[in-house]
Design an enzyme around this catalytic site. Structure first.
Site, short mmCIF file in Angstrom:
data_model
loop_
_atom_site.label_atom_id
_atom_site.label_comp_id
_atom_site.label_asym_id
_atom_site.label_seq_id
_atom_site.Cartn_x
_atom_site.Cartn_y
_atom_site.Cartn_z
CG ASP A 99 -1.65 -1.32 1.38
OD1 ASP A 99 -2.55 -1.58 0.58
OD2 ASP A 99 -1.28 -2.12 2.28
CG HIS A 144 -3.47 -5.10 3.38
ND1 HIS A 144 -3.06 -4.24 2.38
CD2 HIS A 144 -3.74 -6.28 2.74
CE1 HIS A 144 -3.07 -4.85 1.22
NE2 HIS A 144 -3.49 -6.09 1.41
P1 NAD Z 1 -2.14 -18.49 -4.25
O1 NAD Z 1 -3.48 -19.16 -4.14
O2 NAD Z 1 -1.53 -18.37 -5.60
O3 NAD Z 1 -1.10 -19.23 -3.31
C1 NAD Z 1 -1.39 -19.55 -2.01
C2 NAD Z 1 -0.68 -20.84 -1.70
O4 NAD Z 1 -0.85 -21.13 -0.32
C3 NAD Z 1 -1.24 -22.04 -2.49
O5 NAD Z 1 -0.19 -22.66 -3.21
C4 NAD Z 1 -1.77 -22.96 -1.38
O6 NAD Z 1 -1.61 -24.33 -1.68
C5 NAD Z 1 -0.94 -22.52 -0.19
N1 NAD Z 1 -1.51 -22.84 1.12
C6 NAD Z 1 -2.81 -22.87 1.48
N2 NAD Z 1 -2.94 -23.24 2.76
C7 NAD Z 1 -1.68 -23.44 3.23
C8 NAD Z 1 -1.16 -23.85 4.48
N3 NAD Z 1 -1.95 -24.14 5.51
N4 NAD Z 1 0.19 -23.95 4.61
C9 NAD Z 1 0.99 -23.68 3.56
N5 NAD Z 1 0.55 -23.31 2.35
C10 NAD Z 1 -0.77 -23.19 2.19
O7 NAD Z 1 -2.30 -17.06 -3.54
P2 NAD Z 1 -1.31 -15.81 -3.63
O8 NAD Z 1 -1.71 -14.96 -4.79
O9 NAD Z 1 0.09 -16.28 -3.50
O10 NAD Z 1 -1.77 -15.01 -2.32
C11 NAD Z 1 -1.55 -15.56 -1.03
C12 NAD Z 1 -2.21 -14.67 0.02
O11 NAD Z 1 -1.61 -13.38 0.03
C13 NAD Z 1 -3.71 -14.42 -0.19
O12 NAD Z 1 -4.39 -14.49 1.06
C14 NAD Z 1 -3.76 -13.00 -0.73
O13 NAD Z 1 -5.00 -12.39 -0.48
C15 NAD Z 1 -2.64 -12.38 0.08
N6 NAD Z 1 -2.09 -11.11 -0.43
C16 NAD Z 1 -1.75 -10.17 0.50
C17 NAD Z 1 -1.18 -8.96 0.10
C18 NAD Z 1 -0.81 -7.91 1.11
O14 NAD Z 1 -0.40 -6.82 0.69
N7 NAD Z 1 -0.90 -8.15 2.42
C19 NAD Z 1 -0.97 -8.73 -1.26
C20 NAD Z 1 -1.32 -9.72 -2.19
C21 NAD Z 1 -1.88 -10.91 -1.76
C1 LMR Z 2 -3.67 -6.52 -2.47
O1 LMR Z 2 -3.74 -5.49 -1.81
O2 LMR Z 2 -3.39 -6.51 -3.69
C2 LMR Z 2 -3.89 -7.84 -1.80
O3 LMR Z 2 -4.29 -7.68 -0.47
C3 LMR Z 2 -4.81 -8.74 -2.53
C4 LMR Z 2 -6.24 -8.28 -2.43
O4 LMR Z 2 -7.09 -9.10 -2.09
O5 LMR Z 2 -6.50 -7.10 -2.71
#
Ligand code: NAD
Ligand code: LMR
Length: 326
Positions: free
Chosen positions: A159, A187
């Site tokens: 962000d 967030h």
């Molecule tokens: P994704 O679905 O591509 O990957 C997530 C992975 O986690 C999958 O491979 C899945 O098998 C694995 N997983 C699920 N449960 C698990 C567990 N108990 N232990 C280990 N691995 C496990 O998703 P992504 O695009 O990589 O996003 C992951 C997370 O990050 C999501 O919750 C998304 O919303 C979040 N995210 C946060 C931010 C932020 O700024 N805070 C930004 C982008 C995404």
């Molecule tokens: C983001 O800010 O891009 C991540 O938290 C993914 C989402 O769900 O927006």
């Protein structure tokens, strides 16, 4: 040569990690003199894909990468880890809010919190990425009382970076000249992107843009950027999220620049009237592997009101999942 450090990463076969792991292994996160051992956790059905990620990591011949451990056993992944990057969790789809993920993702963080409490070093530095990141970090912290709560943080650097880009685009100035951007709170869409104290090429940002743009375009644009990416991409931000993690950890471990600060969701000490103990995003400076909330900033009534609204949302998220911690 330094001793290698152990970096545990969950969700390692997912979208974010397909960018993140390669940047850790290249030295961008912890420094180009710091050897790393990657301890990668996935759920059992994803282990085959994870093996392919390992093959690609090895095929990069990164000089700093000493070992890659792939496992579906959290006790193995977190054993002796110096850093824990908690990415593994469901992402949201179009039309969802991040808090809608709490029911499914909260359980992951209570389970892993208990295991981390038993096997990890009390000094492990943790960055929670999986959404809703602040509340998942809170759940993890409550389930891992052996850990120092100051070492459990959540990601709002994405962000922060988004806010820098929007301000640079509006002013026509280089992003490298922007200092002291702030993201307060959760967030989520209640986050408070704040340019009150920001400078652009050493001049006050507030003198370069009007308040109507700040309040009605900049703030909602940054707060809703995640949804905008999801609508365009069909899945949530991945490379920019990985970049946020790299920046968050590098600042924490290697320090922030003189005259600047970064945004991190950290264990609140009650600063700025926010409930102590919440994982709340603040402006922080980092030195010697520790963070410090920037104190003494004067905030307008408008910003204060929004900060309280984000605090309230975090309190509500916490209260809806109290079954996940004692
Ligand atoms: P994704 O679905 O591509 O990957 C997530 C992975 O986690 C999958 O491979 C899945 O098998 C694995 N997983 C699920 N449960 C698990 C567990 N108990 N232990 C280990 N691995 C496990 O998703 P992504 O695009 O990589 O996003 C992951 C997370 O990050 C999501 O919750 C998304 O919303 C979040 N995210 C946060 C931010 C932020 O700024 N805070 C930004 C982008 C995404
Ligand atoms: C983001 O800010 O891009 C991540 O938290 C993914 C989402 O769900 O927006």
């Amino acid at each position: 040569m330094k001793q290698p450090v152990r970096v545990a990463v969950t969700g390692a076969a997912g979208q974010i990690c397909y960018s993140l792991l390669f940047r850790i292994a290249s030295g961008e996160m912890l420094g180009n003199d710091q050897p790393v051992i990657l301890q990668l956790l996935e759920i059992t059905p994803a282990l085959k894909v994870l093996e392919a990620v390992k093959m690609e990591l090895n095929d990069c011949a990164f000089p700093l990468l000493q070992e890659v451990v792939c496992t579906d056993d959290p006790a193995v992944a977190f054993k002796d880890a110096d850093y824990g990057l908690m990415v593994g969790a469901k992402p949201r789809g179009p039309g969802m809010e991040r808090a809608d993920l709490l029911k499914d993702n909260g359980k992951i963080f209570s389970t892993l919190g208990k295991i981390i409490n038993d096997v990890a070093s009390a000094n492990m530095k943790i960055c929670v990425v999986g959404n809703p990141a602040n509340t998942n970090a809170y759940i993890l912290m409550k389930n891992a009382p052996n850990l120092n709560p100051r070492n459990i943080t959540a990601l709002t650097r994405l962000d922060h970076n988004r806010a820098i880009y929007q301000l640079a685009a509006k002013t026509g100035k280089a992003m490298s000249g922007i200092r002291k951007m702030t993201i307060w709170g959760n967030h989520s869409t209640t986050q408070v992107p704040d340019i009150t104290h920001t400078t652009v090429d050493n001049a006050a940002a507030t003198d370069m843009v009007d308040s109507d743009w700040v309040n009605n375009e900049f703030m909602p644009k940054v707060a809703k950027r995640g949804a905008e990416v999801i609508a365009a991409r069909g899945s949530s931000s991945a490379a920019s999220a990985a970049n946020g993690v790299v920046d968050h950890m590098r600042s924490w471990v290697l320090g922030t620049e003189e005259g600047d600060w970064v945004s991190m969701a950290v264990y609140s000490d009650g600063s700025y009237g926010i409930e102590a103990g919440l994982i709340y995003s603040y402006p922080v400076t980092c030195q010697n592997g520790d963070w410090k909330i920037v104190t003494g900033l004067e905030n307008s009534e408008f910003i204060n009101k929004q900060m309280k609204a984000s605090e309230k949302e975090l309190q509500e998220e916490r209260d809806t999942c109290s079954d996940l911690f004692a």
